[in-house]
Each structure stands twice: as structure tokens, then as C-alpha cells.
Design a protein around this motif. Structure first.
Motif, PDB file in Angstrom:
ATOM      1  N   GLY A 101     -11.335  -0.445  -9.094  1.00 40.65           N
ATOM      2  CA  GLY A 101     -12.020  -0.956 -10.275  1.00 40.65           C
ATOM      3  C   GLY A 101     -11.166  -1.787 -11.205  1.00 40.65           C
ATOM      4  N   THR A 102      -9.912  -2.027 -10.872  1.00 42.20           N
ATOM      5  CA  THR A 102      -9.048  -2.852 -11.706  1.00 42.20           C
ATOM      6  C   THR A 102      -9.352  -4.318 -11.411  1.00 42.20           C
ATOM      7  OG1 THR A 102      -7.338  -1.157 -11.607  1.00 42.20           O
ATOM      8  CG2 THR A 102      -6.653  -3.349 -12.309  1.00 42.20           C
ATOM      9  N   TYR A 103      -9.464  -5.127 -12.465  1.00 41.61           N
ATOM     10  CA  TYR A 103      -9.742  -6.543 -12.252  1.00 41.61           C
ATOM     11  C   TYR A 103      -9.005  -7.384 -13.280  1.00 41.61           C
ATOM     12  CZ  TYR A 103     -13.333  -5.978 -15.913  1.00 41.61           C
ATOM     13  OH  TYR A 103     -13.999  -5.710 -17.070  1.00 41.61           O
ATOM     14  N   LEU A 104      -8.761  -8.644 -12.894  1.00 38.36           N
ATOM     15  CA  LEU A 104      -8.104  -9.610 -13.760  1.00 38.36           C
ATOM     16  C   LEU A 104      -8.950 -10.874 -13.791  1.00 38.36           C
ATOM     17  CD1 LEU A 104      -5.610  -7.934 -12.238  1.00 38.36           C
ATOM     18  CD2 LEU A 104      -4.335  -9.393 -13.747  1.00 38.36           C
ATOM     19  N   VAL A 105      -9.088 -11.471 -14.953  1.00 38.36           N
ATOM     20  CA  VAL A 105      -9.905 -12.662 -15.141  1.00 38.36           C
ATOM     21  C   VAL A 105      -8.969 -13.858 -15.332  1.00 38.36           C
ATOM     22  CG1 VAL A 105     -11.688 -13.722 -16.570  1.00 38.36           C
ATOM     23  CG2 VAL A 105     -11.691 -11.255 -16.228  1.00 38.36           C
ATOM     24  N   PHE A 106      -9.294 -14.979 -14.659  1.00 36.49           N
ATOM     25  CA  PHE A 106      -8.470 -16.183 -14.717  1.00 36.49           C
ATOM     26  C   PHE A 106      -9.299 -17.363 -15.223  1.00 36.49           C
ATOM     27  CE2 PHE A 106      -6.588 -13.443 -11.507  1.00 36.49           C
ATOM     28  CZ  PHE A 106      -5.258 -13.423 -11.924  1.00 36.49           C
ATOM     29  N   PRO A 107      -8.626 -18.421 -15.673  1.00 36.76           N
ATOM     30  CA  PRO A 107      -9.371 -19.618 -16.103  1.00 36.76           C
ATOM     31  C   PRO A 107     -10.188 -20.192 -14.953  1.00 36.76           C
ATOM     32  CG  PRO A 107      -7.082 -19.730 -16.837  1.00 36.76           C
ATOM     33  CD  PRO A 107      -7.198 -18.542 -15.937  1.00 36.76           C
ATOM     34  N   ASN A 108     -11.271 -20.872 -15.280  1.00 38.98           N
ATOM     35  CA  ASN A 108     -12.207 -21.359 -14.269  1.00 38.98           C
ATOM     36  C   ASN A 108     -11.599 -22.346 -13.278  1.00 38.98           C
ATOM     37  OD1 ASN A 108     -14.209 -19.752 -15.217  1.00 38.98           O
ATOM     38  ND2 ASN A 108     -15.154 -21.324 -16.492  1.00 38.98           N
ATOM     39  N   ASN A 109     -10.573 -23.081 -13.653  1.00 37.16           N
ATOM     40  CA  ASN A 109     -10.002 -24.072 -12.749  1.00 37.16           C
ATOM     41  C   ASN A 109      -8.883 -23.495 -11.862  1.00 37.16           C
ATOM     42  OD1 ASN A 109      -8.163 -23.700 -14.756  1.00 37.16           O
ATOM     43  ND2 ASN A 109      -7.899 -25.867 -15.263  1.00 37.16           N
ATOM     44  N   THR A 110      -8.708 -22.182 -11.812  1.00 39.07           N
ATOM     45  CA  THR A 110      -7.660 -21.547 -11.004  1.00 39.07           C
ATOM     46  C   THR A 110      -8.093 -21.501  -9.541  1.00 39.07           C
ATOM     47  OG1 THR A 110      -7.116 -20.140 -12.896  1.00 39.07           O
ATOM     48  CG2 THR A 110      -6.202 -19.502 -10.779  1.00 39.07           C
ATOM     49  N   ALA A 111      -7.190 -21.920  -8.649  1.00 39.74           N
ATOM     50  CA  ALA A 111      -7.475 -21.868  -7.210  1.00 39.74           C
ATOM     51  C   ALA A 111      -7.472 -20.403  -6.748  1.00 39.74           C
ATOM     52  CB  ALA A 111      -6.426 -22.657  -6.435  1.00 39.74           C
ATOM     53  N   GLU A 112      -8.221 -20.128  -5.687  1.00 39.71           N
ATOM     54  CA  GLU A 112      -8.350 -18.753  -5.193  1.00 39.71           C
ATOM     55  C   GLU A 112      -6.999 -18.163  -4.794  1.00 39.71           C
ATOM     56  OE1 GLU A 112     -10.385 -16.572  -1.406  1.00 39.71           O
ATOM     57  OE2 GLU A 112     -11.633 -18.035  -2.462  1.00 39.71           O
ATOM     58  N   LYS A 113      -6.177 -18.930  -4.057  1.00 35.86           N
ATOM     59  CA  LYS A 113      -4.863 -18.429  -3.635  1.00 35.86           C
ATOM     60  C   LYS A 113      -3.984 -18.110  -4.834  1.00 35.86           C
ATOM     61  CE  LYS A 113      -3.638 -21.824  -1.021  1.00 35.86           C
ATOM     62  NZ  LYS A 113      -2.902 -22.724  -0.120  1.00 35.86           N
ATOM     63  N   ASP A 114      -4.037 -18.977  -5.838  1.00 39.27           N
ATOM     64  CA  ASP A 114      -3.237 -18.760  -7.042  1.00 39.27           C
ATOM     65  C   ASP A 114      -3.711 -17.530  -7.809  1.00 39.27           C
ATOM     66  OD1 ASP A 114      -1.742 -21.011  -6.437  1.00 39.27           O
ATOM     67  OD2 ASP A 114      -2.967 -22.343  -7.702  1.00 39.27           O
ATOM     68  N   ALA A 115      -5.016 -17.330  -7.865  1.00 35.24           N
ATOM     69  CA  ALA A 115      -5.566 -16.172  -8.566  1.00 35.24           C
ATOM     70  C   ALA A 115      -5.148 -14.873  -7.874  1.00 35.24           C
ATOM     71  CB  ALA A 115      -7.090 -16.266  -8.647  1.00 35.24           C
ATOM     72  N   VAL A 116      -5.215 -14.863  -6.548  1.00 33.89           N
ATOM     73  CA  VAL A 116      -4.824 -13.663  -5.793  1.00 33.89           C
ATOM     74  C   VAL A 116      -3.343 -13.368  -6.004  1.00 33.89           C
ATOM     75  CG1 VAL A 116      -4.519 -12.730  -3.468  1.00 33.89           C
ATOM     76  CG2 VAL A 116      -6.651 -13.852  -4.082  1.00 33.89           C
ATOM     77  N   ARG A 117      -2.509 -14.394  -5.849  1.00 31.56           N
ATOM     78  CA  ARG A 117      -1.065 -14.215  -6.015  1.00 31.56           C
ATOM     79  C   ARG A 117      -0.732 -13.739  -7.432  1.00 31.56           C
ATOM     80  NH1 ARG A 117       1.632 -19.420  -5.574  1.00 31.56           N
ATOM     81  NH2 ARG A 117      -0.032 -19.634  -4.085  1.00 31.56           N
ATOM     82  N   ALA A 118      -1.341 -14.372  -8.426  1.00 32.98           N
ATOM     83  CA  ALA A 118      -1.079 -14.006  -9.821  1.00 32.98           C
ATOM     84  C   ALA A 118      -1.582 -12.600 -10.132  1.00 32.98           C
ATOM     85  CB  ALA A 118      -1.731 -15.023 -10.750  1.00 32.98           C
ATOM     86  N   ALA A 119      -2.755 -12.234  -9.597  1.00 29.77           N
ATOM     87  CA  ALA A 119      -3.303 -10.893  -9.847  1.00 29.77           C
ATOM     88  C   ALA A 119      -2.364  -9.817  -9.307  1.00 29.77           C
ATOM     89  CB  ALA A 119      -4.684 -10.769  -9.209  1.00 29.77           C
ATOM     90  N   LYS A 120      -1.864 -10.014  -8.094  1.00 30.66           N
ATOM     91  CA  LYS A 120      -0.944  -9.031  -7.507  1.00 30.66           C
ATOM     92  C   LYS A 120       0.364  -8.968  -8.287  1.00 30.66           C
ATOM     93  CE  LYS A 120      -2.717  -8.988  -2.798  1.00 30.66           C
ATOM     94  NZ  LYS A 120      -2.427  -9.235  -1.382  1.00 30.66           N
ATOM     95  N   LYS A 121       0.847 -10.125  -8.707  1.00 29.09           N
ATOM     96  CA  LYS A 121       2.115 -10.160  -9.450  1.00 29.09           C
ATOM     97  C   LYS A 121       1.966  -9.483 -10.813  1.00 29.09           C
ATOM     98  CE  LYS A 121       5.710 -13.350 -10.918  1.00 29.09           C
ATOM     99  NZ  LYS A 121       6.153 -14.746 -10.976  1.00 29.09           N
ATOM    100  N   ILE A 122       0.894  -9.792 -11.517  1.00 32.50           N
ATOM    101  CA  ILE A 122       0.671  -9.200 -12.847  1.00 32.50           C
ATOM    102  C   ILE A 122       0.477  -7.688 -12.732  1.00 32.50           C
ATOM    103  CG2 ILE A 122      -0.933  -9.087 -14.807  1.00 32.50           C
ATOM    104  CD1 ILE A 122      -1.407 -12.123 -14.373  1.00 32.50           C
ATOM    105  N   LEU A 123      -0.318  -7.272 -11.752  1.00 30.29           N
ATOM    106  CA  LEU A 123      -0.572  -5.838 -11.594  1.00 30.29           C
ATOM    107  C   LEU A 123       0.700  -5.095 -11.166  1.00 30.29           C
ATOM    108  CD1 LEU A 123      -2.704  -3.651 -11.804  1.00 30.29           C
ATOM    109  CD2 LEU A 123      -3.321  -4.092  -9.436  1.00 30.29           C
ATOM    110  N   SER A 124       1.507  -5.705 -10.306  1.00 34.82           N
ATOM    111  CA  SER A 124       2.759  -5.066  -9.873  1.00 34.82           C
ATOM    112  C   SER A 124       3.745  -4.928 -11.029  1.00 34.82           C
ATOM    113  CB  SER A 124       3.415  -5.879  -8.755  1.00 34.82           C
ATOM    114  OG  SER A 124       2.604  -5.882  -7.615  1.00 34.82           O
ATOM    115  N   ALA A 125       3.715  -5.866 -11.954  1.00 37.40           N
ATOM    116  CA  ALA A 125       4.639  -5.830 -13.089  1.00 37.40           C
ATOM    117  C   ALA A 125       4.171  -4.891 -14.200  1.00 37.40           C
ATOM    118  CB  ALA A 125       4.816  -7.240 -13.639  1.00 37.40           C
ATOM    119  N   HIS A 126       2.936  -4.447 -14.137  1.00 39.05           N
ATOM    120  CA  HIS A 126       2.393  -3.577 -15.197  1.00 39.05           C
ATOM    121  C   HIS A 126       3.097  -2.224 -15.166  1.00 39.05           C
ATOM    122  CE1 HIS A 126      -0.414  -1.674 -17.907  1.00 39.05           C
ATOM    123  NE2 HIS A 126      -0.598  -0.717 -17.027  1.00 39.05           N
TER     124      HIS A 126
END
Length: 192
Positions: A101-126
Motif C-alpha cells: 500500500g505504499t505509493y509515491l506520486v510524481f509530476p505528470n511529465n515523468t517517464a515510467e522508468k524514471d518514476a520506478v527508479r526514483a520510487a525505489k531510491k526514495i523508499l530505500s532511503a527512507h
């Protein structure tokens, strides 16, 4: 009769004491020569006998217990995906949802690969336990959020019939985020 038995036992005692008395040793007239046997020759290296083989110890281990691995399909997460979607502003089209149930919201112009990579990085750093919980306006549950932009949807059914205390909801949100941080399993990527 008693006297005869007494005399007999005393005479046996005296005779046994005389027999047990050691006789003085007799000294030999001439010195004796003592012969020392020769030591046997050492065996050659090739002729050393090998020790007998040690019998192999066979440990009987119980058969492994097979755990039932329940793999959920995308259809099993439909309810979670729907409820998370209800809690996100309809103008936000790019978001990544994890298994718990954890989710992260990104700006509308974010590419899918970038969103996935950023979501994992942000969540790992939490690493914080700071979490804010508010009731979802449309879904039946709560939305927990962190100051770093990590959100977690907590379903109402996770607590049973009674209304849970806010501390229990916070703990559940922290636990869900920690589980998603450990697993990093994405179940849904929403993009334009």
C-alpha cells in the motif's frame, strides 16, 4: 564343644600367620647378568598399517517442510489499486504503488522508468518513523504520509470491527512502509 572349636580356630590362626610370614631373601653368590632384548627395527614408511576406516555416520534429517508460497496476482490487488486511486488527486497521473500500500506520486511529465527508479531510491532511503495519518475522503481507510512524500494506504479492514486508536494506525503505516522498503515489489505503475 565350644572349647574344642575355640582351640581349633586358634591353631588355624597361628598356622596361617606362620605361613604368611615372608622369608628373608637369599642373596645370590655371583652377580647375575641381565639381558636386555633388542628393540625391533622401525617399520618402513610404506609398511605402516592404515587405521581401519571409520564407519560413515548418516544423520537422518526430517524432510523439509514445504511452505505454501501464496503469490498474489494483479487481480488480487484490484481493491488496493482502486482505493489508492481514490485518495490521489485526479490531476496527478503518475504514481507508483508497492505491494503493502505504499505509493509515491510524481509530476505528470515523468517517464515510467524514471518514476520506478526514483520510487525505489526514495523508499530505500527512507529511515524515519515520522508519519502523519488522516482519514481518506473517498476510500474506506486512512492515508499515512511522511515529510519525504511517501504515502501509505491503510485499509479499514486491517483492524477488525472496532475503530482503532490513532497510534495503532500510525504503527500499521510505519510497518507497511518498512515492509515495502524491504521488498521493493511494485504492483502498479500509473502513468498518462
Amino acid at each position: 564343644m565350644k572349647k574344642a572349636f575355640l582351640y581349633l580356630s586358634l591353631s588355624c590362626l597361628v598356622v596361617s600367620c606362620i605361613k604368611d610370614k615372608p622369608a628373608p631373601p637369599e642373596l645370590p653368590a655371583t652377580p647375575a647378568v641381565v639381558e636386555v632384548p633388542e628393540t625391533p627395527p622401525a617399520p618402513e614408511a610404506d609398511s605402516i598399517p592404515e587405521p581401519p576406516p571409520v564407519p560413515e555416520v548418516i544423520k537422518k534429517t526430517p524432510p523439509p517442510v514445504k511452505k505454501k508460497v501464496v503469490t498474489k496476482k494483479r487481480e488480487d490487488y484490484k481493491s488496493l489499486i482502486f482505493n489508492v486511486q481514490l485518495g490521489i488527486n485526479p490531476g496527478k497521473k503518475n504514481w507508483v504503488l508497492f505491494k503493502n500500500g505504499t505509493y509515491l506520486v510524481f509530476p505528470n511529465n515523468t517517464a515510467e522508468k524514471d518514476a520506478v527508479r526514483a520510487a525505489k531510491k526514495i523508499l530505500s532511503a527512507h529511515d524515519g518513523d515520522i508519519i502523519f495519518v488522516e482519514k481518506s475522503n473517498f476510500a474506506k481507510g486512512w492515508i499515512a504520509s511522511t515529510p519525504t512524500g511517501i504515502y501509505n494506504y491503510i485499509e479499514r479492514g486491517a483492524f477488525g470491527r472496532r475503530a482503532p486508536k490513532s497510534s495503532r494506525i500510525e504503527k500499521k503505516g510505519i510497518k507497511n512502509i518498512a515492509a515495502d522498503k524491504k521488498e521493493l515489489e511494485i504492483i502498479h505503475i500509473n502513468n498518462q
